[in-house]
Write a protein that holds these residues in place. Structure first.
Motif, mmCIF file in Angstrom:
data_model
loop_
_atom_site.group_PDB
_atom_site.id
_atom_site.type_symbol
_atom_site.label_atom_id
_atom_site.label_comp_id
_atom_site.label_asym_id
_atom_site.label_seq_id
_atom_site.Cartn_x
_atom_site.Cartn_y
_atom_site.Cartn_z
ATOM 1 N N VAL A 269 37.984 -58.019 48.569
ATOM 2 C CA VAL A 269 37.094 -59.175 48.483
ATOM 3 C C VAL A 269 37.433 -60.035 47.276
ATOM 4 O O VAL A 269 37.522 -61.267 47.373
ATOM 5 C CB VAL A 269 35.623 -58.729 48.463
ATOM 6 N N THR A 270 37.645 -59.414 46.132
ATOM 7 C CA THR A 270 37.930 -60.208 44.926
ATOM 8 C C THR A 270 39.269 -60.934 45.050
ATOM 9 O O THR A 270 39.411 -62.063 44.574
ATOM 10 C CB THR A 270 37.907 -59.325 43.672
ATOM 11 N N ASP A 271 40.240 -60.301 45.706
ATOM 12 C CA ASP A 271 41.519 -60.987 45.936
ATOM 13 C C ASP A 271 41.342 -62.193 46.859
ATOM 14 O O ASP A 271 41.919 -63.268 46.629
ATOM 15 C CB ASP A 271 42.546 -60.026 46.536
ATOM 16 N N GLN A 272 40.549 -62.035 47.915
ATOM 17 C CA GLN A 272 40.351 -63.123 48.865
ATOM 18 C C GLN A 272 39.526 -64.262 48.277
ATOM 19 O O GLN A 272 39.768 -65.439 48.573
ATOM 20 C CB GLN A 272 39.667 -62.587 50.127
ATOM 21 N N VAL A 273 38.575 -63.929 47.429
ATOM 22 C CA VAL A 273 37.738 -64.955 46.816
ATOM 23 C C VAL A 273 38.569 -65.850 45.884
ATOM 24 O O VAL A 273 38.302 -67.055 45.754
ATOM 25 C CB VAL A 273 36.543 -64.306 46.071
ATOM 26 N N ILE A 274 39.578 -65.280 45.252
ATOM 27 C CA ILE A 274 40.470 -66.095 44.423
ATOM 28 C C ILE A 274 41.106 -67.210 45.256
ATOM 29 O O ILE A 274 41.262 -68.343 44.788
ATOM 30 C CB ILE A 274 41.554 -65.220 43.765
ATOM 31 N N GLU A 275 41.447 -66.891 46.477
ATOM 32 C CA GLU A 275 42.065 -67.891 47.347
ATOM 33 C C GLU A 275 41.115 -69.047 47.629
ATOM 34 O O GLU A 275 41.555 -70.147 47.993
ATOM 35 C CB GLU A 275 42.512 -67.252 48.666
ATOM 36 N N GLN A 276 39.824 -68.834 47.456
ATOM 37 C CA GLN A 276 38.829 -69.896 47.633
ATOM 38 C C GLN A 276 38.476 -70.585 46.320
ATOM 39 O O GLN A 276 37.608 -71.448 46.287
ATOM 40 C CB GLN A 276 37.563 -69.316 48.272
ATOM 41 N N GLY A 277 39.129 -70.164 45.224
ATOM 42 C CA GLY A 277 38.932 -70.847 43.956
ATOM 43 C C GLY A 277 37.918 -70.203 43.033
ATOM 44 O O GLY A 277 37.456 -70.868 42.089
ATOM 45 N N PHE A 278 37.595 -68.928 43.254
ATOM 46 C CA PHE A 278 36.594 -68.256 42.437
ATOM 47 C C PHE A 278 37.125 -66.916 41.944
ATOM 48 O O PHE A 278 37.665 -66.127 42.722
ATOM 49 C CB PHE A 278 35.308 -68.020 43.232
ATOM 50 N N ILE A 279 36.921 -66.639 40.655
ATOM 51 C CA ILE A 279 37.287 -65.350 40.091
ATOM 52 C C ILE A 279 36.065 -64.445 40.057
ATOM 53 O O ILE A 279 35.011 -64.804 39.521
ATOM 54 C CB ILE A 279 37.853 -65.504 38.668
ATOM 55 N N THR A 280 36.201 -63.277 40.665
ATOM 56 C CA THR A 280 35.236 -62.192 40.513
ATOM 57 C C THR A 280 36.041 -60.955 40.120
ATOM 58 O O THR A 280 37.234 -61.046 39.849
ATOM 59 C CB THR A 280 34.438 -61.952 41.804
ATOM 60 N N ARG A 281 35.392 -59.787 40.116
ATOM 61 C CA ARG A 281 36.097 -58.605 39.631
ATOM 62 C C ARG A 281 35.532 -57.360 40.305
ATOM 63 O O ARG A 281 34.317 -57.229 40.440
ATOM 64 C CB ARG A 281 35.914 -58.518 38.112
ATOM 65 N N PRO A 282 36.400 -56.433 40.739
ATOM 66 C CA PRO A 282 35.884 -55.192 41.341
ATOM 67 C C PRO A 282 35.380 -54.240 40.265
ATOM 68 O O PRO A 282 36.016 -54.076 39.216
ATOM 69 C CB PRO A 282 37.105 -54.617 42.069
ATOM 70 N N LEU A 283 34.240 -53.627 40.526
ATOM 71 C CA LEU A 283 33.656 -52.661 39.609
ATOM 72 C C LEU A 283 33.508 -51.310 40.301
ATOM 73 O O LEU A 283 33.647 -51.200 41.515
ATOM 74 C CB LEU A 283 32.271 -53.132 39.135
ATOM 75 N N ARG A 284 33.190 -50.292 39.502
ATOM 76 C CA ARG A 284 32.934 -48.954 40.040
ATOM 77 C C ARG A 284 31.874 -49.029 41.149
ATOM 78 O O ARG A 284 30.945 -49.823 41.072
ATOM 79 C CB ARG A 284 32.447 -48.048 38.916
ATOM 80 N N GLY A 285 32.018 -48.170 42.134
ATOM 81 C CA GLY A 285 31.038 -48.125 43.210
ATOM 82 C C GLY A 285 31.245 -49.184 44.261
ATOM 83 O O GLY A 285 30.293 -49.558 44.954
ATOM 84 N N ALA B 37 31.619 -65.869 52.670
ATOM 85 C CA ALA B 37 32.644 -66.337 53.609
ATOM 86 C C ALA B 37 33.732 -65.287 53.800
ATOM 87 O O ALA B 37 34.211 -65.061 54.927
ATOM 88 C CB ALA B 37 33.242 -67.653 53.118
ATOM 89 N N VAL B 38 34.134 -64.639 52.726
ATOM 90 C CA VAL B 38 35.138 -63.579 52.824
ATOM 91 C C VAL B 38 34.596 -62.407 53.639
ATOM 92 O O VAL B 38 35.303 -61.839 54.486
ATOM 93 C CB VAL B 38 35.569 -63.116 51.416
ATOM 94 N N LEU B 39 33.334 -62.051 53.393
ATOM 95 C CA LEU B 39 32.733 -60.944 54.147
ATOM 96 C C LEU B 39 32.585 -61.299 55.627
ATOM 97 O O LEU B 39 32.794 -60.451 56.500
ATOM 98 C CB LEU B 39 31.375 -60.584 53.545
#
Length: 424
Positions: free
Chosen positions: A367-383, A408-410
């Motif tokens: 999800v975080t990789d795909q969101v970058i393609e839409q112009g947004f940085i997020t980050r995967p966390l534990r769990g 949108a990614v989901l």
């Protein structure tokens, strides 16, 4: 492909080579990469870019300070005006009355200094058996030796040949005060130096405290003479809608570790706020006062201190702590709305930081990789969670757009999964 010279932090290098995102500039809440991509900084870098990137007045402060005094240490008899001024400012806003301030170079430094100080204090007052440090499952306290040893994230502890790099550490359940009580009973209060906790577990998946948890923890600490240390490296300086999470959650720590938001990342700075009980023997016993052998090369660095002072001024001048509280409400509404998605297991908010915990149907890394393609940085966390913690200058619409990008990614992932199942 030739391997890069830079060994990136917390990276599986074969997986990132050729996929690295090279940030070359930043302004406000946005980054620009070497490919020209413009990305919204949905994590405030590593939780800290609170006032936003590229502020001219911050650069000017650093320039002016460098012209006057670029650096000098604060060991022994030496100090400098900016370090003194910053310490006085921090004391004035601290949730600990009559605190003393220890300055260093970052959050991991702060944790090492805090836990060493706890053991040094008990040793000095003659209770030499009080050595054990208790932390929580799921916790993150940096990656120095002590922080690694108390980490509640197994992947940060493994591979060093022993369960704990520093002896005398124990972990208890994340929200389990009864487990803490049982550990005290098992080990004996006279063996326990301190309990340390993030008010909101950050890297462990953004877990705010459950009602009554810290009240019970603090009662047990008081009754058993165990020091309480608050790790506010992430939560300090406005991230929870108050200057410190200790104020929001009515904590009364003996030591607060801070970093990140004290400069909004414009310089590497961390430190401790220390309560009178702890600092008094080191200041007020004359020739019999011990020395606490702490200190890093850049403790009290005048340029760093000047940047911290300007950052705190901006937070106050622009009302950004109150703005963080407003943004928390926006984020909470958006995350509540996405909870109904089939691929969302839960959402959590504590201050202007949140997490979207995903079902097993999709990974947070994907999800975080795909969101970058839409112009947004997020980050995967534990769990299997997605981190959301933008700068305090973020607009309401940008929060909605960020959560919308995750949705949108989901949606796309759900559609692919449904199609695959239909054709199986």
């Amino acid at each position: 492909m030739t391997s890069p010279a830079l060994w990136s932090a917390q990276a599986h290098m074969p997986s990132v080579i050729g996929r690295q995102i090279n940030v070359v500039s930043a302004e406000g809440a946005y980054l620009t990469t070497d490919t020209g991509a413009r990305l919204f900084d949905g994590t405030a870098s590593l939780w800290y870019a609170n006032i936003g990137h590229g502020r001219e007045e911050m650069a000017q402060v650093a320039y002016e300070q460098m012209k006057t005094l670029e650096v000098y240490h604060v060991f022994g008899r030496y100090t400098n005006n900016r370090a003194i001024e910053l310490a006085e400012k921090l004391v004035s806003i601290a949730p600990i009355n009559d605190a003393k301030v220890i300055l260093n170079s970052g959050g991991s430094d702060s944790i090492d200094a805090a836990l060493k100080l706890a053991r040094r204090y008990w040793n000095h007052v003659g209770r030499t058996s009080k050595k054990v440090i208790i932390s929580r499952e799921g916790s993150y306290h940096g990656l120095h030796a002590y922080g690694t040893s108390i980490a509640g994230l197994d992947f940060n502890r493994e591979g060093y040949g022993t369960d704990s790099l520093v002896d005398g550490t124990e972990r208890v359940g994340m929200h389990d005060a009864a487990a803490f009580a049982a550990t005290i009973e098992r080990l004996g209060a006279e063996s326990i130096a301190a309990y340390i906790a993030e008010p909101i577990l950050g890297t462990g998946g953004v877990h705010p405290p459950q009602d009554g948890y810290f009240e019970e923890i603090q009662r047990l600490c008081r009754e058993n003479d165990i020091l309480f240390i608050a790790d506010e490296v992430i939560t300090g300086f406005g991230r929870t809608g108050e200057m410190f999470a200790s104020s929001r959650y009515k904590l009364q720590p003996d030591i607060i570790a801070f970093a990140k938001g004290v400069t909004s990342g414009y310089a590497a700075l961390g430190g401790l706020l220390v309560a009178p009980r702890i600092w008094h023997p080191f200041f007020e016993q004359g020739a019999d006062s011990p020395i606490y052998r702490h200190g890093t090369t850049y403790s009290g660095h005048p340029v760093t201190a000047a940047l911290a002072l300007k950052n705190l001024e901006i937070l106050e001048r622009e009302g950004l702590v109150a703005r963080s509280s407003e943004l928390e409400q926006v984020l909470a509404r958006e995350l509540k709305a996405i909870e109904s998605h089939a691929f969302v297991a839960a959402t959590r908010v504590g201050g202007f930081l949140g997490a979207i915990e995903l079902s097993s149907d999709v990974s947070a890394e994907f999800v975080t990789d795909q969101v970058i393609e839409q112009g947004f940085i997020t980050r995967p966390l534990r769990g299997n969670a997605v981190q959301i913690s933008p700068p305090f200058i973020t607009t309401d619409q940008e929060v909605r757009d960020l959560v919308g990008a995750v949705r949108a990614v989901l949606d796309a992932a759900q559609a692919r999964t449904s199609k695959a199942r239909a054709t199986a």
